[in-house]
Design an enzyme around this catalytic site. Structure first.
Site, PDB file in Angstrom:
ATOM      1  CD  GLU A 128      -2.860   2.462  -3.153  1.00  0.00           C
ATOM      2  OE1 GLU A 128      -2.262   2.922  -2.262  1.00  0.00           O
ATOM      3  OE2 GLU A 128      -2.121   1.673  -3.323  1.00  0.00           O
TER       4      GLU A 128
ATOM      5  CB  ALA B  85      -3.725   2.562  -6.351  1.00  0.00           C
ATOM      6  CG  MET B  86      -2.552   9.238  -3.685  1.00  0.00           C
ATOM      7  SD  MET B  86      -0.294   8.578  -4.137  1.00  0.00           S
ATOM      8  CE  MET B  86      -0.579   9.462  -1.851  1.00  0.00           C
ATOM      9  CD  GLU B  87      -0.542   6.511   0.047  1.00  0.00           C
ATOM     10  OE1 GLU B  87      -0.458   5.801  -1.114  1.00  0.00           O
ATOM     11  OE2 GLU B  87       0.686   6.410   0.549  1.00  0.00           O
TER      12      GLU B  87
HETATM   13  N1  B3K Z   1       2.018   6.269  -2.296  1.00  0.00           N
HETATM   14  C1  B3K Z   1       2.207   5.308  -3.500  1.00  0.00           C
HETATM   15  C2  B3K Z   1       3.207   6.400  -4.657  1.00  0.00           C
HETATM   16  C3  B3K Z   1       3.364   7.546  -5.080  1.00  0.00           C
HETATM   17  C4  B3K Z   1       4.470   7.082  -5.861  1.00  0.00           C
HETATM   18  C5  B3K Z   1       4.532   8.376  -5.921  1.00  0.00           C
HETATM   19  N2  B3K Z   1       5.507   8.892  -7.814  1.00  0.00           N
HETATM   20  C6  B3K Z   1       1.246   4.624  -4.018  1.00  0.00           C
HETATM   21  C7  B3K Z   1       1.437   3.510  -3.266  1.00  0.00           C
HETATM   22  O1  B3K Z   1       2.580   3.062  -2.785  1.00  0.00           O
HETATM   23  O2  B3K Z   1       0.553   3.511  -2.494  1.00  0.00           O
HETATM   24 ZN    ZN Z   2       1.925   2.031  -0.953  1.00  0.00          ZN
END
Ligand code: B3K
Ligand code: ZN
Length: 877
Positions: A307, A271-273
């Site tokens: 997230e 997932a992505m925050e």
């Molecule tokens: N921050 C994102 C990860 C992004 C990865 C890019 N290759 C997910 C997380 O750790 O919440």
């Molecule tokens: Zn993270």
């Protein structure tokens, strides 16, 4: 535009020591996205202010997959001889001190199989910008220390894209000509480009709301495909629990009017925050009892929490540069682990986390890809979203928490936010806040950020009259670029269990402090002793409680003492560890002597003790009954002997099952009675124990019928998968038919079909490698979907030790071919498949040669990505 033909020059190594602060600030950026069927036009208008003497030039990051349609400064086109454009950057020769930069780019979301930047998944437009995806949307200083205010307008066809989303709060929306419409989103918080997000498509929505402690009304939305609307409830409840938890534990509230989550099926990670607009892999949003296991539900809760917690640890305070990634990831993993512990069982959650660390991070730390929690150089940053940065990073935070104590830790968090809110910070800033809040010197402790490798701690005992002396020796082997290591400051939690099973205290001489029934010893030297005064004869030390430091511990406890701790210790981790050590000792001996000896009485007694334990959480009993995994056993050997490990473990499991068959079956049936399906902790715990017992039942002569019945009667995915996993391992006559039936029942549900692939990839049957290869030709297999690739290829190569390490080398060849093939489509996901081939140092010929051959063959692939090349070259070094 052909994606592959746009390849750029190989990337150069980036080093932490070369960090330079940006020479400008950007007051705001206005972005307009005009989305069309086969392309998107992106107009970016940013207000730049140059500081100091920048030489008048401006360099922006870019990517090879977009076209530049217009470039303006203060409304005037920049003449062609005034800028240079390469595949990776755009340089304007001379810019004024302050100016508005206007850029129009054209991108091709439907051709984007890399799933980075703006792409198309399941009929929707979506973005992934971390770490460096924004540069594939427009030319921009795509680095985390450039924070600015975003206003985003999205325009698209109203019928195919009724939902238009971006970060922040909704500001305006309306209709346009030709059946199109628009929406404007305003994010009042400063953010780096990696947190930008956009989603447009035809999505259904589950809505709810939350009132923060200070009274802000927040609208909560989860957007999914219409058919999945009935599977969002757990994610929504988890989100609300996370919001309450962060308020109660850290006093942190949400800071926008809406919190949007979108689930997409093609996603490189979990997932992505993105600020106010999280994009999730469907795997971590969708859950219903029929389609998701108890572990899946727990993962949904954990990732939703993760997230959400990033909103403060990551978004409000972000990273100065990517070397600081663990500043947000290690800390946020620690926070999600604590959240899950509070929502489920703290003891069992800790075992799960330790198991993951040992299974994934320890091999990384011991192999050619080892790097510190704060790496010092990289070629492709996406390769550093590793278990070291995340999971070991979380252990580093946990150790600080243990060293300074929970109150000082909370004060340190407050101070960190007070000092760095709205800024891009460093790991050093975090450690300093903890130091200032606690008054504890963490200078030596910081070595955990800069030194790679798993430390080894040897502890030996001595009696001196009435006293017990514990002497610790710590060491840490060489890792790439780091030959010599300095001693770490590590907290070791210790208890003393008296001969009658009760806690004993002995006044400590040395750097340690008692609190209630245990103490924390501070190890700082290569060799250090602690004297405990007046300790009764027969007392057994319980060392490294709660796994208080991520080390490999070597102790001198006898088998009888381990058996005693396995039953008596009040610390669940040490209880479990003692059982595991006891089993491992026996199994390692069997492997080393290639023996198939008898079942030792002591092991059987401990096993039966766990079976008969009525006072302990059944979920913990399940873990106490589990034998160490083949991978965990493999790590205890100097040279990995995968077949022997498999045979020895199966033989012990069979002997234990046979010796206690009646008790196992009786306990199994007692757990069946009266349990209708619920998601209560007690119901989950009962299923965990019952399904653990089933793994032993599978080894009994009458096991087949019980497993068949278990499968047939399962009214939830947890029970169904427990049986199907055993069926997939087996020679049962109904095996193939059951797998075929499962497939036809679930073929429309991607996440369940992922399980169907995974269960076959995990099978210990000798024909597994051939079956896995054949499954890549199956109608449901696709190289374009990362979940599908992971379910088949990663499950096989990372979790199925004995079948991956086939002596023929077929497993390695298969993986090598897959890496090259996936790399043509999605380099980030291909790179994540490389690690198992780099572990050739642990096997002997002919395997070693076959592994290296597979790596070498990957290097020969045409147009190999920087992502894969970096890891393969390091793996061969
Ligand atoms: N921050 C994102 C990860 C992004 C990865 C890019 N290759 C997910 C997380 O750790 O919440
Ligand atoms: Zn993270």
């Amino acid at each position: 535009m052909d994606v592959r033909s746009a390849a750029s020059a190989p990337k150069q190594e980036i080093r932490l020591e070369d960090y330079k602060a940006p020479v400008f600030t950007i007051d705001k950026i206005d972005l307009t996205f005009r989305l069309h069927d086969d392309h998107a036009e992106v107009e970016a208008r940013s207000l730049f202010k140059m500081h100091g003497d920048a030489g008048g030039a401006l360099q922006l990051d870019g990517g090879p997959f977009m076209d530049l349609l217009a470039l303006e400064i203060d409304g005037q086109p920049v003449p062609a001889d005034q800028f240079v454009k390469s595949a990776d950057f755009l340089q304007i020769r001379a810019v004024p001190k302050t100016f508005e930069l206007g850029i129009i780019t054209k991108v091709y979301p439907k051709q984007n199989t890399r799933l980075e930047g703006l792409y198309f998944s399941g009929g929707n437009f979506c973005t992934q910008c971390e770490a460096e995806g924004f540069r594939h949307i427009t030319y921009f200083p795509d680095r985390p220390d450039v924070l600015t205010r975003y206003m985003v307008r999205v325009e698209a066809d109203k019928e195919s894209c009724p939902v238009l989303l971006s970060n922040g709060n909704p500001k305006e929306s309306g209709d346009l000509e030709n059946g199109r419409h628009f929406a404007v989103w305003d994010d009042p918080h400063l953010k780096p480009s990696y947190l930008f997000a956009l989603v447009a498509g035809d999505l259904a929505c589950q809505s709810d709301s939350f009132r923060t402690a200070s009274g802000r009304h927040v609208e909560l939305n989860i957007f999914v495909a219409e058919r999945d609307l009935d599977k969002c409830d757990y994610a929504m409840q988890s989100l609300k629990r996370a919001m309450v938890w962060d308020e109660e534990e850290y006093g942190l509230e949400y800071d926008l009017d809406v919190y949007n989550i979108v689930a997409v099926s093609d996603f490189n990670m979990g997932a992505m925050e993105n600020k106010g607009l999280n994009v999730f892999n469907t795997k971590y949003v969708l859950a219903s009892p029929e389609t998701a296991t108890d572990a899946d539900f727990d993962h949904v809760e954990g990732v939703i929490g993760h997230e959400y917690f990033h909103n403060w640890t990551g978004n409000r305070v972000t990273c100065r540069d990517w070397f600081q990634l663990s500043l947000k990831e290690g800390l946020t993993v620690f926070r999600d682990q604590e959240f899950s512990s509070d929502m489920t069982s703290r003891a069992v959650k800790r075992l799960d986390d330790v198991r993951v660390l040992r299974m994934l991070q320890y091999p990384e730390d011991a192999g050619p890809l080892a790097h510190p929690v704060r790496p010092e150089k990289y070629i492709e940053i996406n390769n550093f979203y590793t278990t070291t940065v995340y999971n070991k990073g979380a252990e580093v935070i946990r150790m600080m928490h243990c060293i300074i104590g929970p109150e000082a830790f909370r004060k340190g968090m407050d101070l960190y936010f007070e000092r760095h809110d709205g800024q891009a910070a460093t790991c050093e800033d975090f450690a300093t806040a903890m130091e200032d809040a606690s008054g504890v010197d963490l200078k030596q402790f910081r070595l955990w950020y800069s030194q790679a490798g798993t430390p080894k701690v040897v502890v030996r005992r001595e009696r001196d009259g009435e006293d017990l002396i514990l002497t610790f020796e710590q060491s840490c082997g060489a890792s790439p670029g780091q030959a010599l290591k300095l001693p770490y400051h590590m907290p070791v939690r210790v208890g003393l269990i008296g001969p009658n099973g009760g806690d004993v205290k002995g006044e400590i001489e040395g750097d340690g402090v008692w609190s209630s029934s245990e103490c924390v010893l501070h190890l700082r030297n290569a060799r250090q002793s602690f004297r405990f005064r007046n300790v009764p004869e027969g007392t057994v030390p319980s060392i490294l409680r709660g796994f208080s430091a991520p080390v490999v511990l070597d102790h001198d406890l006898s088998d009888d003492e381990l058996a005693f701790l396995a039953v008596q210790d009040s610390d669940a981790f040490v209880r479990w560890e003692a059982s595991q050590d006891l089993f491992s000792r026996h199994l390692v001996k069997q492997v080393e002597t290639n023996g198939v000896g008898h079942l030792p009485e002591l092991l059987q007694q401990v096993f039966v003790g766990h079976l008969e334990d009525k006072d302990t959480d059944p979920a913990l009993i399940a873990e106490l009954l589990a034998l160490p995994s083949e991978i965990a056993l493999g790590q205890k050997l100097d040279v990995l002997m995968p077949e022997r490990v498999h045979v020895a473990r199966e033989a012990l499991a069979k002997a234990l099952a046979g010796a206690s068959s009646e008790k196992i079956i009786a306990l199994y049936h007692s757990l069946t009675a009266g349990h209708g399906y619920t998601l209560d902790q007690s119901a989950k715990a009962a299923r965990r124990l019952r399904n653990m017992l089933l793994t032993y039942i599978a080894l009994l002569p009458d096991g087949e019928a019980i497993i068949q019945a278990h499968y047939a009667q399962a009214d939830n995915m947890t029970d169904c998968m427990a049986a199907l996993t055993l069926i997939a391992h087996s020679d049962f006559a109904f095996r193939d038919q059951t797998l075929a039936d499962f497939y036809s029942k679930w073929q429309k549900n991607d996440l369940v079909i992922d399980k169907w692939f995974a269960v076959q990839a995990q099978s210990k049957r000798p024909d597994t490698v051939a079956r896995v290869r054949a499954l890549t030709e199956h109608e449901a297999f696709t190289f374009n979907n990362p979940n599908r690739l992971r379910s088949l290829i990663s499950t096989y190569s990372m979790l199925n030790q004995v079948r991956f390490h086939e002596k023929s080398g077929e497993g390695y060849r298969f993986l090598g071919e897959m890496i090259a093939k996936v790399d043509e489509i999605n380099p980030q996901t291909a790179a994540r498949l490389v690690a198992p081939l780099g572990r050739w140092g642990r096997v002997e010929e002919p395997r070693r040669g076959f592994m290296k051959d597979a790596l070498t063959s990957v290097l020969k692939a045409p147009n190999l990505s920087d992502d894969v090349r970096e890891l393969v070259e390091k793996s061969l070094a």
